[in-house]
Write a protein that holds these residues in place. Structure first.
Motif, PDB file in Angstrom:
ATOM      1  N   ALA A   1      59.977  94.761   2.896  1.00 27.70           N
ATOM      2  CA  ALA A   1      60.491  93.924   3.989  1.00 27.70           C
ATOM      3  C   ALA A   1      59.366  93.303   4.807  1.00 27.70           C
ATOM      4  CB  ALA A   1      61.408  94.756   4.892  1.00 27.70           C
ATOM      5  N   TRP A   2      58.233  93.980   4.870  1.00 26.06           N
ATOM      6  CA  TRP A   2      57.091  93.480   5.641  1.00 26.06           C
ATOM      7  C   TRP A   2      56.542  92.179   5.052  1.00 26.06           C
ATOM      8  CZ3 TRP A   2      55.453  94.781  10.309  1.00 26.06           C
ATOM      9  CH2 TRP A   2      54.159  94.454  10.717  1.00 26.06           C
ATOM     10  N   TYR A   3      56.743  91.997   3.745  1.00 26.90           N
ATOM     11  CA  TYR A   3      56.159  90.857   3.034  1.00 26.90           C
ATOM     12  C   TYR A   3      57.166  89.734   2.796  1.00 26.90           C
ATOM     13  CZ  TYR A   3      52.612  94.381   2.114  1.00 26.90           C
ATOM     14  OH  TYR A   3      51.654  95.347   2.250  1.00 26.90           O
ATOM     15  N   ALA A   4      58.397  89.925   3.200  1.00 22.52           N
ATOM     16  CA  ALA A   4      59.439  88.931   2.953  1.00 22.52           C
ATOM     17  C   ALA A   4      59.227  87.692   3.831  1.00 22.52           C
ATOM     18  CB  ALA A   4      60.811  89.538   3.229  1.00 22.52           C
ATOM     19  N   ASP A   5      59.732  86.564   3.372  1.00 21.06           N
ATOM     20  CA  ASP A   5      59.652  85.339   4.167  1.00 21.06           C
ATOM     21  C   ASP A   5      60.347  85.565   5.507  1.00 21.06           C
ATOM     22  OD1 ASP A   5      58.373  84.088   2.090  1.00 21.06           O
ATOM     23  OD2 ASP A   5      60.192  83.143   1.296  1.00 21.06           O
ATOM     24  N   GLY A   6      59.702  85.123   6.562  1.00 21.73           N
ATOM     25  CA  GLY A   6      60.285  85.249   7.893  1.00 21.73           C
ATOM     26  C   GLY A   6      60.161  86.625   8.509  1.00 21.73           C
ATOM     27  N   ALA A   7      59.373  87.531   7.873  1.00 24.68           N
ATOM     28  CA  ALA A   7      59.272  88.905   8.388  1.00 24.68           C
ATOM     29  C   ALA A   7      58.695  88.936   9.797  1.00 24.68           C
ATOM     30  CB  ALA A   7      58.421  89.743   7.440  1.00 24.68           C
ATOM     31  N   LYS A   8      57.695  88.114  10.038  1.00 21.18           N
ATOM     32  CA  LYS A   8      57.050  88.130  11.354  1.00 21.18           C
ATOM     33  C   LYS A   8      58.048  87.789  12.459  1.00 21.18           C
ATOM     34  CE  LYS A   8      53.308  85.847  13.900  1.00 21.18           C
ATOM     35  NZ  LYS A   8      52.229  84.853  13.813  1.00 21.18           N
TER      36      LYS A   8
END
Length: 993
Positions: free
Chosen positions: A575-582
Motif C-alpha cells: 500500500a505504501w507504493y500504490a499510486d496516490g499513497a502519499k
C-alpha cells in the motif's frame, strides 16, 4: 542306548514381540509423521494442556531461501527437544514456527532471474517486483516446512508466522512508528557497512569475514607546523577556560619548535589506499613511545632519501624501516617525540600541492584506539569511512567527505581519481586503489608498499567485499532518553538492554551473557534503513527543505500513522507504493507538497526483532504476557536476532522480550572444517534422514555438546547408529518380556525383592537427573544418563540376572516383581527419550499400546515416587556389585581360556571379609553372578586366587559346578533328574507342574 532328551523350549517364557531389531527408519518415519498429522497430536496437546502454566519457545525465523543445511537441523531439533520435554514435564509448551520473508537475499534472487533474462530490475513496477519476491518466499516456506517436519519437529505447522503476512507487516510498521514517536529515530550521516554490489547498507549480522589480498601502503604526511590549529584542536565541548589553557600551551609549543623537527614527516600505514583522499587527521596513542628517525643511508632502490626524518612508534620503527628497504645502520633515532609535542603537530595532506582539493591542515589528534601492535603507531583517519575515525571526527569537529558514490566510485569531479571504483559491479577490485597508489608515488608520498592478505568484511549473500561508507541513513539512538515513560530498567535503550541482560534473562550457556553484554555496551546507534525494495518501508514523512536536526523535520502525527496501519492490515506494505499513497496517508493533516515520503525499507533484523509483538503478543497461541520463555539460536545471533530483538524490545516495551536465551555452536565436518559447497563437505539433513533416519540425526544432536561447535560425518553417524542399536535391543527385551503383562500381574514395590527395589531406587535417582537435565536444556546429560542406565544397570546387570527368572520361573512372586519393574522401566524410558527419539519411542509405545488415538507424545513423564529412593539399600548393593565384579572377572578368564563355555558351568569360591560375607548372605549371590553355585568364605584366600587391583579384599577361586545340566534352565545342579519331570531341576519341575 541313551534316552531321548525332552525339548522343554516351548515351556519357557521366552520374549515375544514383533518389534524388529532392524529399525528401517528412513522408510518408516514418514508413516508416523502422517499418523501424527491425522490424529492431530499438536492440537490434542493444546487441549490437554489447557490451564497449565505456559512455556513459550519463540522461533527465531529462518530465511525463506534455499534448502535446509545441517545447522538448521541442529537448531530446530534442539528447539523440538525443549518443547517436547517441557510439555511432558507438565507445561503448556507452545511452538509457532516462523519465517523471515523480506530483505535482500530474496530480492537478490529475483534480480538474478532478471539478469539471466536480460531484464533491468529498475524498469519493473515496484509492486510487481515485490509480488515476485512474495511468491518466491512463499514457495520456499512450503519446501522448508516439509523439510523441518521430516526431522520430527512438532509445532503449529498449519499456521506458522510469516513476516510478510499483512498483519505482521502492519505490526512491523507500528513498531517502527513507536521509535518515530518516542524521539529515538533520526536521520544521520555516518559510516555504515555498505555493499557496493548490492547498493545497500548491511547490518553486522549480514557480513562474514574472509581473507583477501590488498595493497598495504606506508605514506608520508609532511609536518607543516608545530602549532595549534584552532578549528581542529579544541574539542567542541571545551570551556572558555580550557580554550585559553590550550592556547597558552600552543604558544609554548610554538616556542619550542626548533631545527630538529624541520622537514619531519609523520608516517602512517593503511590497507585501504582508496581512503587517503578522504583523510582529515592522523591519530596517535597518548601512551605510546614515539621517536624521530633520520635516514643516514639508502640502498640503490629506495623511496627514502638521506636526511629524511620520520616520526613513528619506537616499537615499530625497525619493521617500518625494513619495509622501506633500509637496513640496520641506514637510520638512527634522532630524538624523542613526546605526546605533548605530537598534540601540537599539524601536517599537510600527502596530495597537498597536487590540487587545491587537498590544501588543508591535517592535525594530529589523540586516540585511545591507536596501538603499537602493527603499522606505524600513527593512524590515518578518514571520518567518512570508519567507526573510530567517525568518533574522532565528531569529537574534534572534522569535516565529513562525500567522495564515494553508492557504486563505490569516486565522484566524477574529484581530481585525479574521478570515476575510479573501489569495486566493480561483479565484486572484483576496481581501479581506485591503484590510482591512489600511483598518484602517491607521483608526488613522492610513499616509502613502501606491500601486497598482503587481510581478513575483511564480505556480504554473505553476494560474497563481495563491503566498505565502510558515509551515507545518509535512518538510525535509532540508543543513548537518547526514550520518551515513553517506561523507566523501570533505564531511560535509554542501551541502559534497558544492559539491565535486562543482567537482571531479567537466564543464559544457556552462561557465557552468552558476556558476549551480548559487551556487544550492547560498545555498539553504535542502530541503522534501520536499507536502500532496497522488498520489505516493510520506513513509514514516515519528512519536511522538504528542513534540516534533519530541525524539530519539525519528521512528521509525527497519530492520524497519519493510523491510516498507514489500517491500510497495511488490509493490503500489506504494498500500500505504501500504490499510486496516490502519499495523499491517502497524509489526508488533510498537512500540505502534501511540503512533505516527502521515505521509500527506504527497514533492515530485515528489525522485522525479526519485532516478531515478539505479532507472535507472542497478538496470537492466541502466543505468550500470556507477550514475552518468550526462551529464544534459541546459534552463537552468531548474539549480533543478530538476540541483539535486534533486545534493541527493539527495549525501545518499545522497555525491556528484553525474552526471559531465557540458549545458544548453540556451529556444525563442522568430521575434520573440524566449516562446511561449504566449494569444499564438497556439506552434509544435508535430508541425506542423513534418507540414509540413517531422522532419529539418528536427532540422537546425534542430543549426544553432542551443542554449546560448542560440533562435528558430523559418516563415521560419527555410524557411531551414533551403533549406540542406537544397543538401546533398541534393550527396548526389544522389555517389549518381549511384557507381551502378556496385565494389571493383575502387578506387585507392590514394598513386596518386591531387593534387586527390584534397587532398580526402583535407580529410577528415582534417574528421574531427578532427567527432569533437572531437561529443565536446564542439558540434553547430552539426559541421554548419557539414560543410555548408561540402559547399558550398565539394565542390559549388563539387571536383565542379565533376571533373564533366568523371567524365562524359567513359573508364576512366582519373583517373576511377577521382575515384570512389574519392567513395566515401570518401560513407562519411564520411553517417555524420557520421547523428546529425543520421537519416531522410535512412538514405535515402541504403539507396540505395547496400539490404538487409533494412542501416542507416546500425548503422555507426560511418569511420576516417580520419592519413597522409591533408598540410599541405604543402594550402599549395600554397591558392595554386592563390587564383589560381583571380581567374580565375573574370574569367570571371564576361564571363558577366554576355554575352560568353560558359560558362567553356569561354574561354582566358584569367593573369599571376603566377615562384614562382606554377612552382606552376601542376605542375597542370592549365585543368581547374581549367574553361576550354578557359589561358596562365600572368610578364610584366607589361596595365593593363586583371582583378584582385581582395585578390589584388594576380594579373591575368587574357580571351580566347576557339581551335578547335571538342567535341560530347561541349563543350570548344573545335584538334584537334576530327581524330580517328576525328566532332566530338570527342582525349580523347573515346579514350573512345569
Amino acid at each position: 542306548m541313551c534316552a531321548e532328551k525332552t525339548d522343554y523350549k516351548s515351556t519357557l517364557n521366552l520374549p515375544r514381540t514383533d518389534f524388529p531389531m532392524r529399525a528401517g527408519l528412513p522408510k518408516r518415519e514418514p508413516d508416523w509423521l502422517a499418523r501424527w498429522a491425522q490424529i492431530g497430536v499438536y492440537q490434542k496437546l493444546r487441549e490437554k494442556a489447557e490451564g497449565r502454566k505456559p512455556f513459550t519457545l519463540h522461533d527465531g525465523p529462518p530465511y525463506a531461501n534455499g534448502h535446509l543445511h545441517i545447522g538448521h537441523a541442529l537448531n530446530k531439533i534442539l528447539k523440538d527437544m525443549v518443547v517436547r520435554s517441557q510439555q511432558m514435564m507438565g507445561r503448556d509448551a507452545r511452538y509457532v514456527p516462523g519465517w523471515d520473508c523480506h530483505g535482500l537475499p530474496i530480492e537478490w534472487k529475483i534480480e538474478e532471474q532478471y539478469r539471466n533474462k536480460g531484464r533491468d530490475k529498475d524498469e519493473v513496477d515496484v509492486i510487481d517486483f515485490r509480488q515476485e519476491c512474495r511468491k518466491f518466499a512463499a514457495g520456499w516456506v512450503d519446501i522448508q516446512r516439509e523439510e523441518f517436519k521430516r526431522l520430527g519437529v512438532t509445532g503449529n505447522w498449519d499456521d506458522p508466522y510469516l513476516t510478510m503476512d499483512f498483519h505482521a507487516e502492519r505490526v512491523i510498521a507500528e513498531e517502527f512508528q513507536k521509535f518515530l514517536m518516542n524521539g529515538t529515530l533520526y536521520q544521520g550521516s555516518k559510516p555504515v557497512m555498505w555493499s557496493p554490489v548490492e547498493k545497500t547498507a548491511l547490518a553486522e549480522a549480514e557480513v562474514e569475514y574472509h581473507d583477501r589480498q590488498t595493497d598495504a601502503i606506508w605514506v608520508k604526511f609532511p609536518v607543516k607546523k608545530h602549532g595549534y590549529a584552532e578549528a581542529y584542536r579544541e574539542p567542541r565541548e571545551a570551556s572558555a577556560e580550557e580554550k585559553r589553557r590550550l592556547q597558552q600551551q600552543n604558544a609554548a609549543l610554538n616556542r619550542s619548535f626548533d631545527e630538529t623537527m624541520e622537514g619531519a614527516q609523520v608516517l602512517i600505514f593503511t590497507t585501504t589506499p582508496w581512503t587517503i583522499p578522504q583523510n582529515r587527521a592522523v591519530c596517535f596513542g597518548p601512551d605510546i613511545s614515539y621517536g624521530l628517525y633520520e635516514v643516514t643511508g639508502t640502498p640503490e632502490v629506495c623511496w627514502a632519501a638521506v636526511g629524511d626524518k620520520y616520526i613513528l612508534a619506537d616499537d615499530l620503527a625497525a619493521d617500518v624501516m625494513e619495509k622501506a628497504r633500509l637496513e640496520e645502520g641506514m637510520f638512527k633515532r634522532a630524538s624523542d617525540v613526546p605526546a605533548d609535542q605530537l598534540a601540537g603537530l599539524v601536517c599537510a595532506h600527502p596530495l597537498a600541492g597536487a590540487d587545491p582539493e587537498w590544501d588543508f591542515d591535517v592535525p594530529l589528534l589523540p586516540g585511545d584506539h591507536v596501538t603499537s601492535d602493527a603499522g606505524t603507531g600513527l593512524v590515518h583517519t578518514a571520518p567518512s569511512h570508519g567507526d573510530d575515525d567517525y568518533a574522532i571526527g565528531v569529537k574534534y569537529g572534522l569535516p565529513m567527505t562525500y567522495n564515494i558514490l553508492d557504486d563505490s566510485s569516486y565522484r566524477a569531479d574529484l581530481p585525479f581519481f574521478g570515476g575510479e571504483a573501489i569495486l566493480k559491479p561483479n565484486g572484483k577490485p576496481g581501479g581506485a586503489n591503484k590510482a591512489v597508489i600511483e598518484k602517491l608515488k607521483d608526488v613522492g608520498a610513499l616509502i613502501a608498499t606491500k601486497r598482503i592478505t587481510i581478513s575483511d568484511a564480505h556480504s554473505w549473500r553476494s560474497k563481495a567485499p563491503v566498505i565502510r561508507l558515509n551515507r545518509p541513513q535512518w538510525f535509532v539512538a540508543i543513548d537518547r532518553p526514550v520518551g515513553d515513560g517506561q523507566d523501570t530498567y533505564g531511560k535509554t535503550i542501551r541502559e534497558r538492554a544492559l539491565t535486562s541482560i543482567d537482571e531479567l534473562v537466564t543464559w544457556t550457556p552462561p557465557k552468552g551473557r558476556n558476549r551480548l553484554y559487551s556487544m550492547i555496551e560498545a555498539r553504535p546507534d542502530w541503522v534501520l534503513s536499507r536502500q532496497r525494495a522488498w520489505g516493510v518501508p520506513l513509514t514516515c514523512f519528512v519536511k522538504k527543505g528542513a534540516k534533519n536536526t530541525d524539530p519539525d523535520f519528521l512528521l509525527r502525527n497519530d492520524a497519519v500513522n493510523a491510516r498507514v496501519l489500517e491500510a497495511f492490515e488490509a493490503e500489506g506494505a504494498d500500500a505504501w507504493y500504490a499510486d496516490g499513497a502519499k495523499a491517502r496517508f497524509l489526508g488533510d493533516a498537512v500540505n502534501h507538497d511540503d512533505y516527502e515520503q521515505i521509500f527506504d525499507i527497514l533492515d530485515v533484523w528489525f522485522d525479526s526483532g519485532s516478531t515478539h509483538a505479532f507472535v507472542l503478543r497478538d496470537r492466541p497461541d502466543g505468550s500470556e504476557d507477550g514475552l518468550a520463555d526462551l529464544y534459541l539460536e546459534g552463537t552468531d545471533q548474539h549480533r543478530g536476532w538476540f541483539h535486534s530483538s533486545m534493541l527493539q524490545g527495549c525501545g518499545t516495551i522497555g525491556r528484553a522480550p525474552y526471559r531465557g536465551v540458549m545458544t548453540c555452536g556451529f556444525t563442522l565436518d568430521a575434520k573440524g572444517m566449516k562446511m561449504s559447497k566449494s569444499l564438497g563437505n556439506i552434509i544435508a539433513p535430508k541425506k542423513v534422514a534418507d540414509q540413517y533416519g531422522a532419529d539418528i540425526l536427532r540422537l546425534w544432536v542430543a549426544q553432542v555438546d551443542y554449546t560448542n561447535d560440533q562435528r558430523i560425518g559418516d563415521e560419527i553417524l555410524k557411531g551414533v547408529a551403533d549406540s542406537y542399536r544397543r538401546l533398541r535391543n534393550t527396548l526389544r527385551f522389555m517389549l518381549g518380556s511384557l507381551s502378556d503383562f496385565t494389571a493383575s500381574d502387578r506387585v507392590a514395590p514394598a513386596d518386591m525383592p531387593e534387586l527390584e527395589q534397587l532398580m526402583l531406587h535407580r529410577l528415582a535417582e534417574l528421574d531427578q537427573v532427567v527432569r533437572d537435565g531437561y529443565a536446564s536444556y542439558d540434553f547430552q546429560g539426559v541421554v548419557q544418563a539414560v543410555f548408561n542406565f540402559a547399558t550398565l544397570d539394565l542390559s549388563a546387570f539387571y536383565f542379565d540376572i533376571r533373564k533366568d527368572a523371567l524365562y524359567c520361573d513359573g508364576d512366582t512372586p519373583r517373576r511377577r516383581a521382575a515384570r512389574t519393574l519392567l513395566d515401570m522401566l518401560f513407562h519411564r524410558i520411553t517417555k524420557w527419550l520421547a523428546p529425543v527419539l520421537v519416531f522410535t519411542m512412538e514405535e515402541v509405545w504403539l507396540e505395547r499400546f496400539p490404538g487409533d488415538e494412542s501416542s507416546v507424545h500425548l503422555e507426560d513423564f511418569a511420576e516417580t515416587p520419592a519413597d522409591w529412593r533408598n540410599d541405604d539399600l543402594a550402599a549395600k548393593w554397591a558392595e554386592v556389585r563390587r564383589v560381583r565384579r571380581v567374580v565375573t572377572g574370574a569367570l571371564e578368564v576361564e571363558r577366554t581360556n576355554k575352560v568353560i563355555g558359560a558362567s553356569l558351568e561354574a561354582a566358584p569360591t569367593v573369599y571376603v571379609t566377615e562384614d562382606v560375607a554377612k552382606v552376601l548372605g542376605t542375597v542370592n549371590f549365585d543368581d547374581l553372578c549367574i553361576t550354578s553355585g557359589i561358596t562365600v568364605s572368610t578364610d584366607k584366600a589361596p595365593a593363586d586366587a583371582f583378584r582385581l587391583d582395585d578390589v584388594a579384599d576380594v579373591a575368587v577361586m574357580f571351580a566347576r559346578a557339581a551335578g547335571d545340566k538342567c535341560e530347561r534352565c541349563w543350570k548344573i545342579l545335584p538334584d537334576v533328574g530327581t524330580h517328576s519331570h525328566a532332566g530338570v531341576c527342582g525349580r523347573c519341575d515346579a514350573a512345569l507342574s
